[in-house]
Design a protein around this motif. Sequence first.
Motif, short mmCIF file in Angstrom:
data_model
loop_
_atom_site.label_atom_id
_atom_site.label_comp_id
_atom_site.label_asym_id
_atom_site.label_seq_id
_atom_site.Cartn_x
_atom_site.Cartn_y
_atom_site.Cartn_z
N ASN A 58 5.07 0.70 -6.39
CA ASN A 58 4.88 -0.68 -6.31
C ASN A 58 5.35 -1.30 -7.28
N PRO A 59 6.50 -1.67 -7.74
CA PRO A 59 7.22 -2.20 -8.97
C PRO A 59 6.70 -3.78 -8.94
N ALA A 60 6.54 -4.45 -7.91
CA ALA A 60 6.09 -5.93 -8.12
C ALA A 60 4.64 -6.07 -8.37
N ILE A 61 3.67 -5.16 -8.49
CA ILE A 61 2.48 -5.10 -9.08
C ILE A 61 2.42 -4.73 -10.54
N PRO A 62 1.82 -5.48 -11.40
CA PRO A 62 1.73 -5.14 -12.83
C PRO A 62 0.82 -4.08 -12.96
N THR A 63 1.18 -2.92 -13.34
CA THR A 63 0.25 -1.83 -13.28
C THR A 63 0.33 -1.07 -14.68
N SER A 64 1.10 -1.48 -15.49
CA SER A 64 1.33 -0.72 -17.01
C SER A 64 0.05 -0.25 -17.58
N ASP A 65 -0.99 -1.01 -17.36
CA ASP A 65 -1.99 -0.67 -17.98
C ASP A 65 -3.12 -0.12 -17.37
N TRP A 66 -2.83 0.25 -15.81
CA TRP A 66 -4.00 0.74 -15.12
C TRP A 66 -4.41 2.45 -15.71
N SER A 67 -5.31 2.73 -15.28
CA SER A 67 -5.85 4.17 -15.78
C SER A 67 -6.79 4.50 -14.78
N VAL A 68 -6.95 5.84 -14.74
CA VAL A 68 -7.89 6.56 -13.89
C VAL A 68 -9.35 6.78 -14.81
N LEU A 69 -10.36 6.34 -13.95
CA LEU A 69 -11.46 6.36 -14.42
C LEU A 69 -12.45 7.61 -13.99
N LYS A 70 -12.23 7.77 -12.74
CA LYS A 70 -12.98 8.85 -12.17
C LYS A 70 -12.09 9.52 -10.83
N VAL A 71 -12.33 10.80 -10.66
CA VAL A 71 -11.71 11.33 -9.39
C VAL A 71 -12.85 12.19 -8.85
N ASP A 72 -13.18 11.70 -7.59
CA ASP A 72 -14.36 12.41 -6.77
C ASP A 72 -13.81 13.59 -6.14
N GLU A 73 -14.87 14.54 -5.74
CA GLU A 73 -14.55 15.71 -5.12
C GLU A 73 -13.97 15.57 -4.04
N PRO A 74 -13.05 16.37 -3.51
CA PRO A 74 -12.15 16.34 -2.16
C PRO A 74 -13.18 16.16 -1.04
N ASN A 129 -5.87 -4.72 -13.64
CA ASN A 129 -5.94 -5.83 -14.45
C ASN A 129 -6.25 -7.08 -13.51
N LYS A 130 -6.61 -8.26 -14.21
CA LYS A 130 -6.97 -9.48 -13.50
C LYS A 130 -5.55 -9.93 -12.48
N GLU A 131 -4.57 -9.76 -13.39
CA GLU A 131 -3.37 -10.24 -12.59
C GLU A 131 -2.96 -9.57 -11.46
N ALA A 132 -3.26 -8.41 -11.46
CA ALA A 132 -3.07 -7.36 -10.23
C ALA A 132 -3.94 -7.67 -9.30
N GLU A 133 -5.17 -7.72 -9.68
CA GLU A 133 -6.37 -7.94 -8.88
C GLU A 133 -6.17 -9.10 -7.65
N ASP A 134 -5.46 -10.38 -8.48
CA ASP A 134 -5.27 -11.63 -7.82
C ASP A 134 -4.43 -11.52 -6.83
N LEU A 135 -3.29 -10.67 -7.14
CA LEU A 135 -2.17 -10.48 -6.01
C LEU A 135 -2.58 -9.53 -4.99
N LEU A 136 -3.35 -8.51 -5.12
CA LEU A 136 -3.76 -7.76 -4.20
C LEU A 136 -5.04 -8.21 -3.29
N TYR A 137 -5.82 -9.14 -3.92
CA TYR A 137 -6.83 -9.51 -3.41
C TYR A 137 -6.38 -10.34 -1.93
N LYS A 138 -5.21 -11.07 -1.92
CA LYS A 138 -4.82 -12.06 -0.92
C LYS A 138 -4.12 -10.72 0.11
N ARG A 139 -3.91 -9.63 -0.07
CA ARG A 139 -3.41 -8.73 0.92
C ARG A 139 -4.15 -7.80 1.25
N ASN A 140 -5.51 -7.79 0.89
CA ASN A 140 -6.37 -6.78 1.40
C ASN A 140 -6.57 -5.50 0.37
#
Length: 291
Positions: free
Chosen positions: A168-184, A197-208
């Motif tokens: 997903n190169p069109a989404i600003p994801t450089s500072d994304w990080s994993v906070l928690k991984v649940d059990e399978p 990040n806020k910029e990515a959230e704004d873009l993604l919210y419009k497309r669910n």
Amino acid sequence: MASKRQRSAESPKQGAPVSKRLRAPGSTNTDSNKTRQRATVAETARRHLAVALIDRGDPNGKMSAERWRLTHSKLVDALFVRMENVPDSPMPTFEGTGWLNGVKILTCKDDPTLQWLQATVPKLDGLWEGAKLDVVDRNNIPSMPKAKVLFPIVVQGERALQLLKKQNPAIPTSDWSVLKVDEPLPSGGQHVIIQINKEAEDLLYKRNGKMAWGLGSVYLRLKKRHPNDQDTHTLRSGEVEADLGLEIVTDATQNLSLTDKTEEVGEELSMQTDPPASLLTSNECAATQPP
């Protein structure tokens, strides 16, 4: 026969409710409810006195314990200046400090103390480079947006995130990080909580929250922005915070007291700072034992 009829009349009927407690004359449940309501109103009115001391130089307003110690020292110096310059005026007074998700919380005794704090904090000097201290309501603590995603197969969290970024190169994801991984899950999938990040959230919210991943797509569940939003790919209120074990900054209208679980009231010096016993030498262990 008369005595039997008299005892029968005086005894409660079988199956009839029996009062377990006698109320004092004139007391009612309404009285106790009113007392609790008055206490709740008083607590709610005072919630604005518990404020967050944030560093706007940090995206989440956080500061380290070391930086707080320096800030604490500067604030005490300011109290001394106030005491010496206006000796006849009431002194700003605090009821405690604590931490809330890495942000410092201070509880002022009264409104004049809060006003003094709000005026003093931005003027503190001699702090660290880039320090931008401010006093805000606890509900205004800045936070990075978080998302919860269900990956269709079990993949190590960081690897799953890296693939998500690459596809997903069109989404600003450089500072994304994993906070928690649940059990399978029994189905074979796996939930992962990601800080975005806020910029990515704004873009993604419009497309669910839809993003390419693997051989198809995944949906990032995002925080709902408006109560009337019909999007099914949104988070329930407090869901991510509960999953992460974080305390939630709750609105004052929910009638929580000033010393509820959202704060760890008490000076920072009461925090555990000693190294684990396994890291101490035998001599150090002996020295820490009570005489």
